[in-house]
Design an enzyme around this catalytic site. Structure first.
Site, short mmCIF file in Angstrom:
data_model
loop_
_atom_site.label_atom_id
_atom_site.label_comp_id
_atom_site.label_asym_id
_atom_site.label_seq_id
_atom_site.Cartn_x
_atom_site.Cartn_y
_atom_site.Cartn_z
NE ARG A 1 -3.42 -2.28 2.94
CZ ARG A 1 -3.07 -3.39 3.57
NH1 ARG A 1 -1.85 -3.51 4.07
NH2 ARG A 1 -3.93 -4.39 3.71
CE LYS B 1 -6.29 -1.34 5.24
NZ LYS B 1 -7.61 -1.68 4.67
CG HIS C 1 -5.17 0.48 -3.38
ND1 HIS C 1 -4.28 1.01 -2.47
CD2 HIS C 1 -5.89 -0.45 -2.68
CE1 HIS C 1 -4.47 0.43 -1.29
NE2 HIS C 1 -5.43 -0.46 -1.39
NE ARG D 1 -3.25 -3.54 -1.35
CZ ARG D 1 -2.65 -4.33 -0.45
NH1 ARG D 1 -1.33 -4.47 -0.47
NH2 ARG D 1 -3.35 -4.97 0.46
CG HIS E 1 -5.69 -8.91 1.48
ND1 HIS E 1 -5.84 -9.34 0.17
CD2 HIS E 1 -5.68 -7.55 1.42
CE1 HIS E 1 -5.91 -8.28 -0.63
NE2 HIS E 1 -5.81 -7.20 0.11
CE1 TYR F 1 -6.60 -6.85 -6.45
CE2 TYR F 1 -6.43 -8.08 -4.40
CZ TYR F 1 -6.42 -6.89 -5.09
OH TYR F 1 -6.24 -5.71 -4.40
#
Length: 295
Positions: free
Chosen positions: A146, A170, A241, A244, A267, A276
């Protein structure tokens, strides 16, 4: 209720290590919630019930809020009420029977390999900022990180000999992402030759700097990606993004293991990574329709 909101925001910042952007989104949702309750003359958190919350949600829908926004809003107030109950600011949690609406996740825009190459080759390597930008684009595509992770990378987070970069995602979760030979070459030259010329008199360990020697911002990265997209004549919506999304899709198209891609992307839920695979299936369907004689 305002005091409880502030205590909750402090809690999620300290205990969960959420980013300023995420905290800001929580704050905006809770301020809307608080304002609605004030308009209904609800003075205490324990006076909020399921019906009041549903009426609040109805008000947001009337204002044009999307299903995705409503889902996020419910998630925010549910977490807030759970905190209030746990910390004994409230005697009950009125969100227990509130259902989160389902919404269709939008498939992300993805560049094909030729478009990625076009984008990567756009910066002017004879200029310091051009070489820096090429290194940034190469790193984003090589790792799928990110932009908020990229701008926090420090010199010591990059190990060119072992071929990996350490990032904090995150919730401030650390992960290690492997680096390919191409991006290692660009990083090597940038770190050892270019960065020192950008650094000037600034003292910082942050890897990517602007022309004033200060750390690049998320907005700065957004701007340069948009500019290079225009110069490369790429007729797709480019965001920080995009590379990514392209990284993940290209790996999966070439047979990469879904769990490995999940790990590299950081994730927590594999269903996010599975999005994806849907992109790839869409492209397969388009190819089938275009080339099969009986399609």
């Amino acid at each position: 209720m305002e005091t409880i909101i502030e205590e909750y925001l402090k809690f999620i910042q300290i205990e969960k290590g959420l980013s300023e952007n995420t905290i800001g989104a929580y704050r905006r949702d809770l301020k809307k919630y608080q304002l609605y309750m004030q308009e209904q003359k609800i003075a205490h958190i324990d006076f909020i019930d399921r019906q009041t919350i549903q009426e609040c949600l109805g008000s947001l829908i009337d204002q044009g809020a999307s299903a995705k926004s409503i889902a996020r809003f419910i998630s925010t107030i549910r977490s807030f009420h759970q905190f209030a109950l746990r910390e004994k600011y409230a005697a009950k949690d009125p969100t227990v029977l509130i259902e989160t609406p389902k919404y269709e996740k939008k498939l992300p825009d993805v560049l094909d390999v030729e478009e990625v190459i076009q984008l990567l080759e756009t910066p002017d390597l004879t200029k310091n900022n051009g070489y820096r930008d090429r290194t940034i684009l190469e790193l984003l595509y090589a790792t799928g990180m990110r932009v908020t992770e990229l701008i926090q990378i420090e010199i010591d987070d990059v190990n060119l000999i072992m071929g990996f970069v350490k990032v904090f995602g995150k919730g401030n979760k650390e992960r290690i992402i492997p680096l390919g030979d191409t991006v290692i070459e660009y990083l090597d030259t940038y770190i050892n030759n270019v960065r020192s010329q950008l650094l000037k008199k600034t003292v910082t360990n942050v890897l990517f700097l602007n022309l004033h020697g200060r750390p690049l911002t998320r907005q700065g990265i957004w701007k340069l990606i948009k500019q290079y997209g225009l110069r490369a004549n790429i007729n797709k919506t480019l965001t920080p993004h995009t590379l990514r999304h392209s990284f993940a899709t290209h790996l999966l198209e070439n047979g990469a293991d879904l769990r490995a891609v999940q790990e590299m992307l950081g994730h927590s839920d594999i269903s996010t990574t599975q999005l994806y695979t849907h992109v790839s299936k869409t492209q397969i369907r388009q190819m089938y329709n275009q080339f099969h004689p009986r399609a």
